[in-house]
Motif scaffolding. Structure first.
Motif, PDB file in Angstrom:
ATOM      1  N   GLY A 198       1.021  -1.266  -0.128  1.00 38.08           N
ATOM      2  CA  GLY A 198       0.089  -0.090  -0.057  1.00 38.08           C
ATOM      3  C   GLY A 198       0.929   1.402   0.052  1.00 38.08           C
ATOM      4  N   ALA A 199       1.944   1.252   0.823  1.00 36.70           N
ATOM      5  CA  ALA A 199       2.631   2.430   0.816  1.00 36.70           C
ATOM      6  C   ALA A 199       3.533   2.541  -0.607  1.00 36.70           C
ATOM      7  N   GLY A 202       0.187   3.717  -3.097  1.00 36.85           N
ATOM      8  CA  GLY A 202      -0.510   4.722  -2.822  1.00 36.85           C
ATOM      9  C   GLY A 202       0.068   6.304  -3.688  1.00 36.85           C
ATOM     10  N   PRO A 203       1.355   6.588  -3.547  1.00 39.95           N
ATOM     11  CA  PRO A 203       2.056   7.556  -4.163  1.00 39.95           C
ATOM     12  C   PRO A 203       1.840   7.479  -5.937  1.00 39.95           C
ATOM     13  N   THR A 217      -6.020   1.575  -3.814  1.00 38.27           N
ATOM     14  CA  THR A 217      -4.589   1.334  -3.414  1.00 38.27           C
ATOM     15  C   THR A 217      -4.860   0.069  -2.128  1.00 38.27           C
TER      16      THR A 217
END
Lengths: 236, 114
Positions: A198-199, A202-203, A217
């Motif tokens: 997810g980290a 996400g961006p 996400t």
């Protein structure tokens, strides 16, 4: 369960809330209060937003989009989508109250009080508590976090100019920084993988589908982490 | 930071009420779904993964591509603060307090020096 036990679990929740989450919420909401004032909103709307929406991305979306004059429907949709994470968060928290009739009675109030800080504390501590202690504990953590949110909004709205900029912005940075470490401490393998994926995702997705970043996400990274862990489990 | 007027011509209290309802909808939907889920089921595990992924995606986006006040700070400062915080976090046996405190202090120092 005796009233003394209820009282004690409540105060344990308050103490747990004061250990870190209160300060995290306080810092974030100082930033929000300052932002709401700059957008021309009244202090009542700013506090009402912190206590009522009670989810910073949705609050920020509302204030930013009101400031650029978007139609009401667009503001509401953007704010709502930014806070869509409350659906799976509530799904994960509510079963921890199973077997407690009072919690069932107040389930919508409990869901309304839920925030990322409360969620992280309760999913960590809740399973270790007796079923009947979970509700007063949850109320203890929630009330202290809501108080922090309210105080932070008022400080940000009324006194942000009195604080040096580097302190205000560092207080805002405190909450996301804290959650990086909270997620890095996840105990189960599937949660760690989900958080890591997810980290990263996400961006990247934010560049493509900014308004849908959070739900997409979650669905993609969460599903991959879930099936990957199942697959690894079958192999070993 | 000078105050700018809100441009939306609808009463802010009405917009706020609708936004509260828009977020509460997800909470209520979560309650409805939770009523039918067993804590030991695969579906519960999947929801847990989705919640973690959503939150981690949101947090990393806020750190790497922030909006609002944080947007005025340098990406370098945010990344360096998090990297040093992570090293301290690992050294102190995954201690959340020391990791967060270090990242905060480094970020505070870097932004104060700018």
């Amino acid at each position: 369960m005796s009233k003394e036990n209820n009282f004690s679990a409540f105060w344990i929740g308050v103490a747990e809330g004061l250990s870190m989450p209160f300060w995290m919420v306080l810092g974030s909401m100082i930033g929000f209060g300052s932002m709401a004032r700059d957008a021309g909103l009244s202090i009542e709307i700013a506090i009402g937003s912190s206590l009522g929406i009670w989810g910073l991305p949705g609050q920020v979306a509302m204030v930013e989009l009101m400031a650029v004059g978007l139609p009401v429907l667009s503001i509401v949709i953007a704010s709502s989508l930014a806070n869509m994470r409350f659906m799976p968060m509530t799904v994960v928290v509510m079963p921890l109250f199973k077997g407690n009739w009072s919690a069932y009675k107040y389930r919508y109030l409990l869901a309304q009080m839920l925030s990322i800080n409360i969620w992280s504390v309760f999913t960590r501590c809740g399973p270790q508590l007796a079923i009947e202690d979970r509700l007063p504990f949850y109320f203890g953590v929630s009330i202290i976090c809501l108080t922090g949110g309210c105080i932070g909004t008022i400080i940000g709205f009324t006194a942000a100019d009195l604080l040096p900029f580097y302190l205000t912005v560092s207080l805002i940075f405190l909450n996301p920084a804290y959650f990086v470490f909270v997620f890095s401490s996840a105990q189960t393998q599937n949660c760690l993988i989900a958080a890591g994926l997810g980290a990263c995702l996400g961006p990247l997705l934010y560049q493509v589908v900014p308004e849908w970043t959070v739900p997409v996400t979650g669905m993609l990274a969460g599903t991959v982490a879930f099936y990957f862990t199942k697959w690894v489990g079958k192999q070993s | 930071m000078g105050g700018k007027a809100i441009l939306t011509n609808v009463e802010p209290s009405i917009v706020l009420t609708l936004c509260i309802a828009g977020t509460f909808m997800w909470r209520a939907l979560g309650v409805a779904v939770a009523n039918h889920i067993d804590i030991s089921s695969d579906l519960f595990e999947w929801f847990n993964c989705v919640a973690y992924a959503m939150l981690a995606g949101l947090i990393s986006r806020i750190i790497l591509i922030p909006s609002g006040t944080l947007e005025t700070t340098l990406l370098f400062d945010r990344v360096v603060a998090m990297a040093i915080g992570l090293v301290v976090f690992v050294i102190f046996k995954r201690n959340i307090f020391w990791g967060t405190f270090t990242a905060f202090l480094i970020f505070l120092s870097l932004t104060a020096l700018r």
